[in-house]
Design an enzyme around this catalytic site. Structure first.
Site, PDB file in Angstrom:
ATOM      1  N   ASP A  51       0.840  -1.199   0.000  1.00  0.00           N
ATOM      2  CA  ASP A  51       0.000   0.000   0.000  1.00  0.00           C
ATOM      3  C   ASP A  51       0.874   1.248   0.000  1.00  0.00           C
ATOM      4  OD1 ASP A  51      -1.822   2.006   0.341  1.00  0.00           O
ATOM      5  OD2 ASP A  51      -2.522   1.362   2.323  1.00  0.00           O
ATOM      6  N   GLU A 132      27.876  13.025  10.666  1.00  0.00           N
ATOM      7  CA  GLU A 132      27.945  13.610  12.006  1.00  0.00           C
ATOM      8  C   GLU A 132      26.610  13.361  12.700  1.00  0.00           C
ATOM      9  OE1 GLU A 132      28.980  17.723  11.639  1.00  0.00           O
ATOM     10  OE2 GLU A 132      30.961  17.317  10.806  1.00  0.00           O
ATOM     11  N   GLU A 220      31.524  11.741  14.711  1.00  0.00           N
ATOM     12  CA  GLU A 220      31.604  11.673  13.254  1.00  0.00           C
ATOM     13  C   GLU A 220      32.192  10.342  12.836  1.00  0.00           C
ATOM     14  OE1 GLU A 220      32.985  15.091  11.093  1.00  0.00           O
ATOM     15  OE2 GLU A 220      34.034  13.862   9.602  1.00  0.00           O
ATOM     16  N   HIS A 269      29.008  16.666   5.383  1.00  0.00           N
ATOM     17  CA  HIS A 269      29.888  17.120   4.317  1.00  0.00           C
ATOM     18  C   HIS A 269      30.078  15.969   3.322  1.00  0.00           C
ATOM     19  CE1 HIS A 269      31.815  19.615   7.788  1.00  0.00           C
ATOM     20  NE2 HIS A 269      30.636  20.102   7.421  1.00  0.00           N
ATOM     21  N   ARG A 339      36.736  27.065   5.762  1.00  0.00           N
ATOM     22  CA  ARG A 339      35.614  26.158   6.011  1.00  0.00           C
ATOM     23  C   ARG A 339      34.283  26.878   6.150  1.00  0.00           C
ATOM     24  NH1 ARG A 339      37.492  20.832   7.823  1.00  0.00           N
ATOM     25  NH2 ARG A 339      39.741  20.801   7.530  1.00  0.00           N
ATOM     26  N   GLU A 358      34.617  19.227  -1.891  1.00  0.00           N
ATOM     27  CA  GLU A 358      33.871  18.965  -0.665  1.00  0.00           C
ATOM     28  C   GLU A 358      32.710  19.964  -0.577  1.00  0.00           C
ATOM     29  OE1 GLU A 358      34.264  18.962   4.235  1.00  0.00           O
ATOM     30  OE2 GLU A 358      35.944  19.622   2.998  1.00  0.00           O
TER      31      GLU A 358
END
Length: 470
Positions: A51, A132, A220, A269, A339, A358
């Site tokens: 379903d 993380e 992490e 990331h 960063r 990244e």
């Protein structure tokens, strides 16, 4: 494995149950189980009906039926069940046409890969997610007409430094100071090691695990590179393993982006690289060792950054992470070291094979199939249209003058704003019929009606602090 090999393993391992798993629209694994002897070779072709109207964001009640079609290459024995249980990830098909169901996130990922190959730009897209998450010892929350609250606790939470624990040994990382401490301050080393070991037993390779920056049990675990669909599959299996290992230890793991006020949130990331004929395409002699193609790929991610946030940061809570001051990527720019930029080009050695992008925006609430597909479509758009990314952001943002800082665009401040951006900028996602207009419209409707409006219409606990005596 082939279907025959799956059936042989069921006999060899004396499996009693087959667990069929599939991805719902928002990004939560769903499942149902069948007796092992009910699985036949025909099941891998014909599927099993269920379903679909009860799955969030899928079929209406008047057209509810769908098929799950198990994928034999995903088969593995579940490490947590009491009875021997073999699990498989399934694709979703329409029972009448037997075509792939357009709202199946895994189908969207498969179409993204097929589209990439049809362009001739690349034949492989490798992704490397960093997971993380927080591990709490006590979690309580509720929302009723007369009350709304949450309460989180962790034995290593900085707020418990003065608690009477008989004895309180004091090894509790402070807010923003949780990065890389050794035990006993890192009290979760053994738990993470067990998580990584269970992943290895399930064929998921990890490259590292450690305590993250926040107090209260932030961790992490980094996965190894895999092709797009396999990487999304592994993210879902890794989340399953992390939650179950934590639960067995009497703890609770969450991928909620920002559970703690005043401390770092949890991201996902994701590193991306493109390959053709086993040759890396991102490496060259440009900025940070990037090729022109690599810089165009970055240009595509930056051009569509606001729209991508609708999939990378898909909850109202996500935007409590994307704020200044907590190492969150809020600047729509790229850099080899900074960063705060949403795209970083990691310093990862001289080998061209290590060159990658990244993308730092995503968080753990993202549906990995939709996120990875949208990332790839933005990258391909950048390459096809030779979109230049502009100048990198290599300065410390805290050293920039206000007038300089004002020139650097930022990520959206709310989920509402991200959905508006997606509504205005989604043509690149429709190429190759990867995302369909129905998928885009349903995603926007679901997020606005069932999340944004649900949060907006309820009193917030902090409003009582601000306004009770108004």
């Amino acid at each position: 494995m082939t279907p025959k090999e799956v059936l042989a393993q069921i006999r060899q391992r004396e499996v009693t149950t087959v667990d069929l798993r599939f991805m719902d629209f928002p990004g939560v694994w769903q499942h149902f189980s069948i007796p092992a002897d009910a699985l036949t070779e025909e099941t891998f072709e014909e599927g099993i009906g269920f379903d679909g109207s009860s799955v969030v964001g899928w079929r209406a009640i008047n057209e509810a039926d769908l098929l799950v079609v198990p994928q034999p290459e995903t088969a593995l024995v579940d490490p947590f069940t009491a009875q021997p249980t073999l699990t498989m990830i399934c694709n979703i098909h329409d029972p009448i046409t037997h075509q792939d169901y357009t709202r199946d996130p895994r189908n969207i990922a498969r179409k993204a890969v097929a589209y990439m190959r049809s362009t001739g730009i690349a034949d492989h897209c490798l992704l490397t997610p960093e997971l993380e998450f927080f591990v709490f010892d006590d979690v309580r929350f509720d929302q009723r007409s007369n009350e709304g609250f949450y309460h989180l606790d962790s034995v290593e939470g900085a707020w418990n430094r003065g608690r009477v624990e008989r004895p309180n040994l004091g090894y509790k990382p402070g807010s923003g100071l949780g990065y890389f401490p050794c035990p006993p301050t890192d009290s979760l080393l053994n738990l993470r090691s067990e998580m990584a070991q269970r992943m290895a037993e399930c064929g998921i390779a990890t490259s590292a695990h450690f305590h993250e920056v926040a107090t209260g049990g932030q961790c992490e675990i980094d996965l190894d590179s895999q092709s797009l669909i396999e990487s999304a599959d592994q993210v879902m299996m890794a989340r399953y393993i992390i939650r179950n290992v934590a639960s067995r230890a009497g703890k609770s793991a969450t991928f909620m982006p920002k559970p703690l006020f005043g401390d770092n949130g949890s991201g996902m990331h994701t590193h991306l690289s493109l390959w053709k004929d086993d040759e890396p395409l991102l490496a060259g002699h440009g900025y940070a060792g990037m090729s022109d193609l690599g810089l165009y790929a970055i240009g595509g991610l930056l051009k569509h950054a606001h729209a991508l946030c609708a999939f990378a940061n898909p909850t109202t809570n996500s935007y409590k992470r994307l704020i200044e001051g907590f190492e969150a990527p809020t600047k729509i720019s790229y850099s080899r070291r900074n960063r705060a930029a949403i795209i970083r080009i990691p310093v990862s050695g001289a080998s061209p094979r290590s060159r990658r992008i990244e993308y730092r925006c995503p968080d753990g609430a993202a549906n990995p199939y939709l996120l990875f597909s949208a990332m790839l479509m933005a990258v391909l758009d950048g390459v096809q249209n030779k979109i230049r990314p502009g100048d990198p952001l290599d300065k410390d943002i805290y050293d920039l003058q206000p007038e300089e800082l004002a020139k650097v665009p930022t990520t959206p401040r709310t989920l509402d704003a991200s959905l508006d951006a997606l509504r205005a900028d989604h043509e690149f996602l429709l190429r190759g019929d990867v995302f369909t207009p129905d998928v885009i419209d349903t995603w926007i409707w679901y997020k606005q009606a069932l999340e944004i409006e649900a949060v907006r219409s309820r009193p917030h606990p902090y409003e009582f602090t601000l306004y009770y005596d108004v």
